[in-house]
Design a protein around this motif. Structure first.
Motif, PDB file in Angstrom:
ATOM      1  N   ASP A 270       0.848  -1.485   0.085  1.00  0.00           N
ATOM      2  CA  ASP A 270      -0.042   0.083  -0.113  1.00  0.00           C
ATOM      3  C   ASP A 270       0.930   1.357  -0.032  1.00  0.00           C
ATOM      4  O   ASP A 270       0.384   2.501   0.578  1.00  0.00           O
ATOM      5  CB  ASP A 270      -0.953  -0.082   1.194  1.00  0.00           C
ATOM      6  CG  ASP A 270      -0.380  -0.008   2.479  1.00  0.00           C
ATOM      7  OD1 ASP A 270       1.000  -0.007   2.474  1.00  0.00           O
ATOM      8  OD2 ASP A 270      -0.959   0.188   3.608  1.00  0.00           O
TER       9      ASP A 270
ATOM     10  N   GLU B 195      -7.351   6.706  -6.811  1.00  0.00           N
ATOM     11  CA  GLU B 195      -8.530   6.163  -6.639  1.00  0.00           C
ATOM     12  C   GLU B 195      -8.841   4.849  -7.374  1.00  0.00           C
ATOM     13  O   GLU B 195      -9.433   4.207  -7.120  1.00  0.00           O
ATOM     14  CB  GLU B 195      -9.570   7.324  -7.183  1.00  0.00           C
ATOM     15  CG  GLU B 195     -11.136   7.148  -6.951  1.00  0.00           C
ATOM     16  CD  GLU B 195     -11.650   8.487  -7.283  1.00  0.00           C
ATOM     17  OE1 GLU B 195     -12.359   8.430  -8.100  1.00  0.00           O
ATOM     18  OE2 GLU B 195     -11.821   9.530  -6.552  1.00  0.00           O
TER      19      GLU B 195
ATOM     20  N   ALA C 291      -2.286   6.119   1.962  1.00  0.00           N
ATOM     21  CA  ALA C 291      -3.131   6.822   3.117  1.00  0.00           C
ATOM     22  C   ALA C 291      -2.547   8.137   3.339  1.00  0.00           C
ATOM     23  O   ALA C 291      -3.320   9.295   3.290  1.00  0.00           O
ATOM     24  CB  ALA C 291      -3.640   6.117   4.235  1.00  0.00           C
ATOM     25  N   GLU C 292      -1.497   8.115   3.417  1.00  0.00           N
ATOM     26  CA  GLU C 292      -0.453   9.319   3.855  1.00  0.00           C
ATOM     27  C   GLU C 292      -0.679  10.217   2.641  1.00  0.00           C
ATOM     28  O   GLU C 292      -0.838  11.441   2.772  1.00  0.00           O
ATOM     29  CB  GLU C 292       0.978   8.818   4.336  1.00  0.00           C
ATOM     30  CG  GLU C 292       1.798  10.123   4.520  1.00  0.00           C
ATOM     31  CD  GLU C 292       1.371  11.100   5.739  1.00  0.00           C
ATOM     32  OE1 GLU C 292       0.485  10.599   6.481  1.00  0.00           O
ATOM     33  OE2 GLU C 292       1.856  12.114   5.850  1.00  0.00           O
TER      34      GLU C 292
ATOM     35  N   GLU D 252      -2.940  10.554   0.471  1.00  0.00           N
ATOM     36  CA  GLU D 252      -4.118  11.213   0.260  1.00  0.00           C
ATOM     37  C   GLU D 252      -4.388  12.262   1.299  1.00  0.00           C
ATOM     38  O   GLU D 252      -4.819  13.242   1.403  1.00  0.00           O
ATOM     39  CB  GLU D 252      -5.194  10.095   0.503  1.00  0.00           C
ATOM     40  CG  GLU D 252      -5.860   9.168  -0.400  1.00  0.00           C
ATOM     41  CD  GLU D 252      -6.540  10.268  -1.551  1.00  0.00           C
ATOM     42  OE1 GLU D 252      -7.409  10.953  -1.043  1.00  0.00           O
ATOM     43  OE2 GLU D 252      -6.086  10.387  -2.636  1.00  0.00           O
ATOM     44  N   ARG D 253      -3.906  11.976   2.581  1.00  0.00           N
ATOM     45  CA  ARG D 253      -3.869  13.044   3.524  1.00  0.00           C
ATOM     46  C   ARG D 253      -3.223  14.144   3.248  1.00  0.00           C
ATOM     47  O   ARG D 253      -3.591  15.352   3.276  1.00  0.00           O
ATOM     48  CB  ARG D 253      -3.272  12.538   5.003  1.00  0.00           C
ATOM     49  CG  ARG D 253      -3.646  13.429   6.221  1.00  0.00           C
ATOM     50  CD  ARG D 253      -3.572  12.753   7.524  1.00  0.00           C
ATOM     51  NE  ARG D 253      -2.323  11.636   7.684  1.00  0.00           N
ATOM     52  CZ  ARG D 253      -2.257  10.450   8.027  1.00  0.00           C
ATOM     53  NH1 ARG D 253      -3.523   9.858   7.748  1.00  0.00           N
ATOM     54  NH2 ARG D 253      -1.443   9.967   7.962  1.00  0.00           N
TER      55      ARG D 253
END
Ligand code: ZN
Length: 147
Positions: free
Chosen positions: A56, A143, A88-89, A91-92
């Motif tokens: 990921d 996405e 995830a990071e 995205e942040r």
């Protein structure tokens, strides 16, 4: 150079111009897992973002295109900011960057590194979309990663 940039703080302008003239992570990836293309018709900017995932994490990333100094510089800064980061990071960071460009008194909840040099561009509404384009396109590429 079309407007805005000359009014920015010298240090920030140096960073922005350096990334525009010498874009990082600029070569297309032969085995990209994800890819998205974005355009900003207002300015004529186009950018293509490719990502190689390892689990990921964004193991490698490339962005290239054509357009103004702000979009080109932002693409290079974006690749440097998220390379090696978990999705995830990234995205942040993308949300924090959007916030930085669109909310006057935002305090982004992610460390954006040199990409914070673009903060001054938020003062020039017509250039905000230029700065956001590579990050939006990254968002689209990631996405696609969920599918
Ligand atoms: Zn532009």
């Amino acid at each position: 150079m079309n407007g805005g940039l000359t009014e920015l703080d010298d240090l920030y302008r140096e960073i922005i111009l350096d990334h525009y003239r010498h874009p990082r992570n600029h070569d297309p990836l032969p085995n990209a897992d994800r890819m998205a293309e974005g355009a900003n018709p207002l300015c004529g900017d186009e950018v293509c973002v490719q990502v190689c995932l390892n689990g990921d994490a964004i193991e490698r990333i490339a962005a290239w295109g054509r357009g103004c100094s702000i979009s080109g510089s932002s693409a290079s800064l974006m690749t440097e900011a998220v390379r090696g980061k978990p999705v995830a990071e990234a995205e942040r960071m993308r949300r924090a960057f959007e916030q930085m460009m669109t909310e006057e008194h935002a305090e982004p909840d992610a460390d954006l590194g040199d990409a914070e040099a673009l903060h001054g561009v938020a003062k020039f509404p017509v250039r905000i979309k230029c700065a956001l384009l590579p990050w939006k396109t990254l968002g689209q590429a990631l996405e696609n990663a969920a599918n």
